[in-house]
Every structure is written in structure tokens, then in C-alpha cells.
Design an enzyme around this catalytic site. Sequence first.
Site, PDB file in Angstrom:
ATOM      1  N   LYS A   7      45.192  40.958  32.874  1.00  0.00           N
ATOM      2  CA  LYS A   7      44.972  39.573  33.224  1.00  0.00           C
ATOM      3  C   LYS A   7      46.114  38.727  32.658  1.00  0.00           C
ATOM      4  CE  LYS A   7      40.971  39.675  35.391  1.00  0.00           C
ATOM      5  NZ  LYS A   7      40.786  39.183  36.777  1.00  0.00           N
ATOM      6  N   LYS A  21      35.049  41.769  47.050  1.00  0.00           N
ATOM      7  CA  LYS A  21      34.006  41.748  46.032  1.00  0.00           C
ATOM      8  C   LYS A  21      32.689  41.410  46.720  1.00  0.00           C
ATOM      9  CE  LYS A  21      37.050  40.385  42.215  1.00  0.00           C
ATOM     10  NZ  LYS A  21      37.428  39.311  41.267  1.00  0.00           N
TER      11      LYS A  21
END
Length: 336
Positions: free
Chosen positions: A154, A252
Site C-alpha cells: 500500500k 471485489k
Amino acid sequence: MSLPLPLSLDYRLHDLTLAKPFHISGYTFRDVPVLDVSLRAGGLLGRGEAAGVYYSGDLPANMPAQLEAARPHIEAGLSRQALRELLPAGGARNALDCALWDLEARRAGCAVWQLAGLRRPQPLLTTMTLSADAPAEMAAGAQRFAGARALKLKLTGETELDIERVRAVRAARPEVWLSVDANQGFTPATIERLLPVLADCRVMVLEQPFSRGREQDMKLIDAPCETAADESCLSLAELERIAGLFDIVNIKLDKCGGLTEGLMIAERARALGIKVMVGCMPGTGLAMAPAFVLGQLCDVVDLDAPLAISNDCRPTVRYEDGRIDSPAELWGGQAA
């Protein structure tokens, strides 16, 4: 397929406890609420779980109201396609859709993958995700994921710090497949110094560098690796707009509203020449199991969320040799 009457809906909200705060660009996850949905019919039980999508305001706290408004239609019996018309894409529909798949499979005496017309699932190589922390801490985290064969970092859009993060993790784990996820943190100007570092550090995928709505900015950079759209594509209706701009779409189930639409996105993406990735929001193994079915069709898999929580469901998914596997007793019925 419509399920028989009576169909009984139940649900509960509960919190997942993270081992430590998880940082991404512009947001920190701490304890994470999720919604569990149960559907019963004829003595059989189907289950689904959803966390929603925080950046679009799709929060578990708001989902019970959606379910209650739809309860008469749900308990009257409905198909998964009818559910797509009844509720918008998002967490509530995801949990219901996955519960319907689970219940249908149990009623049919087979597994969800058979209902979906797929081959028997195999364990999948999955990325293990590192929170956007100090470079040394991320390097240490990469080493703690000793069994990982793929890592995702990230990033936050702080260019110099992100450069240090990428270099530190690559030095700590020179052998792994590596991707980075900016969660909309950059602009074309701020990302320029990072791009050659991605090449030097053999980063394979750059995910969502720019803000949702700024997809055309992808034309302004020369990425040294494949690029993936996450926030820029929430559902099947948005897939066409990223064609030619990104190499990969991150599906997702919490974004698109369930396995039914996830499978549709995967099929359409292939037709458009877009590669397919399956990702996840925070969740237990119950949320990973339907995504694992979709993952059988995917080029990239990022289903490591249960590794970050201390109160996973039992049974749950298994992680071994950098791969994820989902046991039949967790979700999705037994193979015929």
C-alpha cells in the site's frame, strides 16, 4: 433459479478485530464492522458476508435498512438475477447474493462452482498485503510473510516516502512477485519519480494511481508495468469506461454486489481484452470463499484479508505456500 417458499431472512452486524491498524492512502482501518446474512429454506441454510465500500458510503450500519425494505421480496423467493434488479450494487446485495448461491448449491446437492459451470477449484496464489507504514516496518512485515510468494504494498502518494517503501520491501524480499496499490493517492505529476523505481524494483502491477473520475490521466503516464483499476470500476456498468486505460480490473464482490455480477464482469472483461483480478474488502473466510470461486477465472488474486484479523470464522480459508484454498464445509456446498 428461484428458491422455494418459505424463505427466511436473518442477519447480524459484528466487528472484526484487526491485529493492528491498517493504513492506506487517505484512510485507516481499525476495527471493521461486517454484515452476516443467513437465508433458510426447507431446512437448508445459505450464508454470506459483506463489509461494503467505505469510500462510496456503503457502510454495514446502513445495510439492515436495505434488507428490511426488501424483506417481502426476498422472503417471497427470488432469483439472483431478480436480486440484481431489487438492490443496487454494494455490500447488502453481495451478502444476499452469496447466501443465495450457498443455499441453491445445498438444495441442488452440488457445489457453487458446479452451479457456475466452472472446473473444480484449485488453490490460488494470492498476494499478501502490507499496510502503508514506515519503510523499515514494511520490510520487516515482508519478511514476516515468510511463506508469501506475492506481496502487495500500500502506497500513499507521498512520492519520496513511497520510493523508500518500494525499495525497502524489494531489498527484504528480492524473490517475490510484487505489486503496489496507491488507492488514488497520486497525480500524473507526483507519480513521475516513482515510475522508474517501479521498473528497477520489478513491480508487476500498479493499482489505482489516480482518483476515481480521473481515468483519462492514465494516458499521461508511461507505466513500466501493468495497471489495474479498483475504485475506477465499481460494477459491470462501469467496465466499458476503463477499456483501453487499464490492463486489469480488480473485481471485489462488495463493490459489484455479489458473485453473480462478479462472474459477469469477468466474462465481459475478457471480451474487452482486460485482464481480471479478484480483490476483497476486510472480511473473514466466509467473505473470501465466494471470491475464491471467482478467483479461478482470474489473472491476479488478492484474498488475504483474514490474515489481518484476530476473530476469523471457523472453519475458514487455508493459507499454505503462498496460496489460498477454501474448504467445502466453509461455504458453497459439496461437489456432486
